[in-house]
Design a protein around this motif. Sequence first.
Motif, PDB file in Angstrom:
ATOM      1  N   THR A 288       0.791  -1.227   0.000  1.00 47.89           N
ATOM      2  CA  THR A 288       0.000   0.000   0.000  1.00 47.89           C
ATOM      3  C   THR A 288       0.827   1.282   0.000  1.00 47.89           C
ATOM      4  OG1 THR A 288      -0.144  -0.150   2.423  1.00 47.89           O
ATOM      5  CG2 THR A 288      -1.943  -1.108   1.154  1.00 47.89           C
ATOM      6  N   ASP A 289       2.062   1.220   0.489  1.00 48.28           N
ATOM      7  CA  ASP A 289       2.868   2.437   0.625  1.00 48.28           C
ATOM      8  C   ASP A 289       4.100   2.393  -0.269  1.00 48.28           C
ATOM      9  OD1 ASP A 289       1.233   3.694   2.524  1.00 48.28           O
ATOM     10  OD2 ASP A 289       2.148   2.536   4.150  1.00 48.28           O
ATOM     11  N   ASP A 290       4.573   3.582  -0.649  1.00 50.53           N
ATOM     12  CA  ASP A 290       5.820   3.714  -1.399  1.00 50.53           C
ATOM     13  C   ASP A 290       6.932   4.087  -0.426  1.00 50.53           C
ATOM     14  OD1 ASP A 290       4.605   3.198  -3.848  1.00 50.53           O
ATOM     15  OD2 ASP A 290       4.068   5.303  -4.121  1.00 50.53           O
ATOM     16  N   PHE A 291       8.102   3.491  -0.607  1.00 46.23           N
ATOM     17  CA  PHE A 291       9.217   3.720   0.302  1.00 46.23           C
ATOM     18  C   PHE A 291      10.451   4.182  -0.462  1.00 46.23           C
ATOM     19  CE2 PHE A 291       6.440   0.850   2.585  1.00 46.23           C
ATOM     20  CZ  PHE A 291       6.478   1.348   3.883  1.00 46.23           C
ATOM     21  N   ALA A 292      11.228   5.047   0.186  1.00 43.15           N
ATOM     22  CA  ALA A 292      12.464   5.538  -0.413  1.00 43.15           C
ATOM     23  C   ALA A 292      13.565   4.505  -0.319  1.00 43.15           C
ATOM     24  CB  ALA A 292      12.898   6.830   0.274  1.00 43.15           C
ATOM     25  N   VAL A 293      13.591   3.743   0.772  1.00 38.35           N
ATOM     26  CA  VAL A 293      14.643   2.750   1.003  1.00 38.35           C
ATOM     27  C   VAL A 293      14.154   1.768   2.060  1.00 38.35           C
ATOM     28  CG1 VAL A 293      15.751   4.188   2.761  1.00 38.35           C
ATOM     29  CG2 VAL A 293      17.102   2.438   1.568  1.00 38.35           C
ATOM     30  N   ILE A 294      14.697   0.549   2.018  1.00 33.48           N
ATOM     31  CA  ILE A 294      14.343  -0.492   2.980  1.00 33.48           C
ATOM     32  C   ILE A 294      15.601  -0.930   3.719  1.00 33.48           C
ATOM     33  CG2 ILE A 294      13.379  -2.804   3.300  1.00 33.48           C
ATOM     34  CD1 ILE A 294      11.928  -2.421   0.596  1.00 33.48           C
ATOM     35  N   LEU A 295      15.556  -0.925   5.045  1.00 38.76           N
ATOM     36  CA  LEU A 295      16.627  -1.485   5.864  1.00 38.76           C
ATOM     37  C   LEU A 295      16.157  -2.850   6.332  1.00 38.76           C
ATOM     38  CD1 LEU A 295      17.433   1.509   5.755  1.00 38.76           C
ATOM     39  CD2 LEU A 295      18.278   1.292   8.081  1.00 38.76           C
TER      40      LEU A 295
ATOM     41  N   GLU B 176       6.503  -5.897  -9.475  1.00 40.50           N
ATOM     42  CA  GLU B 176       6.685  -4.742 -10.354  1.00 40.50           C
ATOM     43  C   GLU B 176       6.697  -3.444  -9.560  1.00 40.50           C
ATOM     44  OE1 GLU B 176       7.089  -2.549 -13.890  1.00 40.50           O
ATOM     45  OE2 GLU B 176       7.191  -4.726 -13.591  1.00 40.50           O
ATOM     46  N   ARG B 177       5.828  -3.341  -8.573  1.00 39.94           N
ATOM     47  CA  ARG B 177       5.677  -2.112  -7.801  1.00 39.94           C
ATOM     48  C   ARG B 177       6.893  -1.803  -6.939  1.00 39.94           C
ATOM     49  NH1 ARG B 177       1.447   0.934  -5.179  1.00 39.94           N
ATOM     50  NH2 ARG B 177       2.117   1.660  -3.131  1.00 39.94           N
ATOM     51  N   THR B 178       7.582  -2.839  -6.473  1.00 41.59           N
ATOM     52  CA  THR B 178       8.622  -2.638  -5.454  1.00 41.59           C
ATOM     53  C   THR B 178      10.036  -3.017  -5.894  1.00 41.59           C
ATOM     54  OG1 THR B 178       8.204  -4.864  -4.538  1.00 41.59           O
ATOM     55  CG2 THR B 178       6.947  -3.026  -3.618  1.00 41.59           C
ATOM     56  N   ARG B 179      10.204  -3.520  -7.079  1.00 37.91           N
ATOM     57  CA  ARG B 179      11.498  -4.095  -7.449  1.00 37.91           C
ATOM     58  C   ARG B 179      12.637  -3.071  -7.504  1.00 37.91           C
ATOM     59  NH1 ARG B 179      10.335  -5.638 -13.807  1.00 37.91           N
ATOM     60  NH2 ARG B 179      10.173  -3.510 -14.630  1.00 37.91           N
ATOM     61  N   ASP B 180      12.309  -1.794  -7.676  1.00 41.48           N
ATOM     62  CA  ASP B 180      13.361  -0.777  -7.776  1.00 41.48           C
ATOM     63  C   ASP B 180      13.637  -0.052  -6.457  1.00 41.48           C
ATOM     64  OD1 ASP B 180      14.018  -1.186 -10.445  1.00 41.48           O
ATOM     65  OD2 ASP B 180      12.388   0.103 -11.149  1.00 41.48           O
ATOM     66  N   ILE B 181      12.978  -0.449  -5.380  1.00 37.34           N
ATOM     67  CA  ILE B 181      13.242   0.193  -4.094  1.00 37.34           C
ATOM     68  C   ILE B 181      14.603  -0.276  -3.575  1.00 37.34           C
ATOM     69  CG2 ILE B 181      12.471   0.529  -1.720  1.00 37.34           C
ATOM     70  CD1 ILE B 181       9.646  -0.101  -2.612  1.00 37.34           C
ATOM     71  N   PRO B 182      15.505   0.644  -3.224  1.00 41.49           N
ATOM     72  CA  PRO B 182      16.822   0.248  -2.715  1.00 41.49           C
ATOM     73  C   PRO B 182      16.698  -0.521  -1.402  1.00 41.49           C
ATOM     74  CG  PRO B 182      16.795   2.570  -3.339  1.00 41.49           C
ATOM     75  CD  PRO B 182      15.374   2.110  -3.357  1.00 41.49           C
ATOM     76  N   ILE B 183      17.482  -1.582  -1.265  1.00 47.23           N
ATOM     77  CA  ILE B 183      17.498  -2.401  -0.049  1.00 47.23           C
ATOM     78  C   ILE B 183      18.893  -2.375   0.555  1.00 47.23           C
ATOM     79  CG2 ILE B 183      17.227  -4.713   0.919  1.00 47.23           C
ATOM     80  CD1 ILE B 183      15.242  -5.331  -1.317  1.00 47.23           C
ATOM     81  N   ILE B 184      18.966  -2.030   1.837  1.00 44.45           N
ATOM     82  CA  ILE B 184      20.224  -2.108   2.577  1.00 44.45           C
ATOM     83  C   ILE B 184      20.105  -3.255   3.565  1.00 44.45           C
ATOM     84  CG2 ILE B 184      21.787  -0.939   4.171  1.00 44.45           C
ATOM     85  CD1 ILE B 184      20.919   1.711   3.008  1.00 44.45           C
ATOM     86  N   PHE B 185      20.924  -4.285   3.386  1.00 37.77           N
ATOM     87  CA  PHE B 185      20.914  -5.419   4.298  1.00 37.77           C
ATOM     88  C   PHE B 185      21.700  -5.099   5.563  1.00 37.77           C
ATOM     89  CE2 PHE B 185      19.986  -8.687   0.846  1.00 37.77           C
ATOM     90  CZ  PHE B 185      18.767  -9.048   1.407  1.00 37.77           C
ATOM     91  N   LEU B 186      21.162  -5.503   6.706  1.00 36.90           N
ATOM     92  CA  LEU B 186      21.846  -5.388   7.988  1.00 36.90           C
ATOM     93  C   LEU B 186      22.012  -6.788   8.566  1.00 36.90           C
ATOM     94  CD1 LEU B 186      19.794  -2.422   9.517  1.00 36.90           C
ATOM     95  CD2 LEU B 186      21.926  -2.288   8.212  1.00 36.90           C
ATOM     96  N   THR B 187      23.220  -7.127   8.999  1.00 36.45           N
ATOM     97  CA  THR B 187      23.450  -8.471   9.522  1.00 36.45           C
ATOM     98  C   THR B 187      24.416  -8.436  10.691  1.00 36.45           C
ATOM     99  OG1 THR B 187      24.264 -10.691   8.981  1.00 36.45           O
ATOM    100  CG2 THR B 187      25.291  -8.844   7.842  1.00 36.45           C
ATOM    101  N   ALA B 188      24.193  -9.344  11.650  1.00 38.06           N
ATOM    102  CA  ALA B 188      25.057  -9.442  12.821  1.00 38.06           C
ATOM    103  C   ALA B 188      26.157 -10.472  12.602  1.00 38.06           C
ATOM    104  CB  ALA B 188      24.237  -9.817  14.049  1.00 38.06           C
ATOM    105  N   ILE B 189      26.135 -11.119  11.450  1.00 37.97           N
ATOM    106  CA  ILE B 189      27.136 -12.146  11.170  1.00 37.97           C
ATOM    107  C   ILE B 189      27.901 -11.793   9.904  1.00 37.97           C
ATOM    108  CG2 ILE B 189      25.852 -13.993  12.288  1.00 37.97           C
ATOM    109  CD1 ILE B 189      24.873 -14.880   9.554  1.00 37.97           C
TER     110      ILE B 189
END
Length: 224
Positions: free
Chosen positions: A46-53, A74-87
Amino acid sequence: MVQKAKILLVDDRPENLLALEAILSALDQTLVRASSGEEALKALLTDDFAVILLDVQMPGMDGFETAAHIKRRERTRDIPIIFLTAINHGPHHTFRGYAAGAVDYISKPFDPWVLRAKVSVFVELYMKNCKLREQAALLRLQLEGGGEGGHGKETAGLLAELSARLAAVEEQAEALSKQLDDDSADAAAVATAAHLERKLTGLRRALDALEPGTGAAPSLPTQS
């Protein structure tokens, strides 16, 4: 009033979400929580996002699987994703993150200033992209309505202004790419540069299609 960008924070641990909110609150944007991959996918409907953590290690649907679902839509494939990991399992584990569609991959504990700076870049690009799309839509409506007399001159002026603004963003992106080349950038920087180039190319094509005599109205690029 300028609408705030939305940033999606995905982590199964409430304390991690609280820490992310504390770090990113200075950006003065809308922070949206998701405690699982499933909850994140629901928010993205439902919402548009600038970036995903996105946290990598989560019970059930982990970060890699969540990212795969995001990139298939299609709607979300271009949203930048930043992965966060503890390992950190070395290059192979990091490569898996980039292969899943991440633009960056950060190991915990991370520098709050660095994370905030990275997120702010994508927020700024998102806001500029939205502004350019709004202006392009306005120009398209004016062109479709006919540009006779004063209206034609006004449309031409707006078109020139939009082109100049896009050119400024393209110049900034080019300078960033040169800087990344000079710094022997890693895979994260390469992925980020490729993402920017793709979105700017789409915007330029949409703008070029608005030029008089090009025929049909252009299809505007989706948000990134």
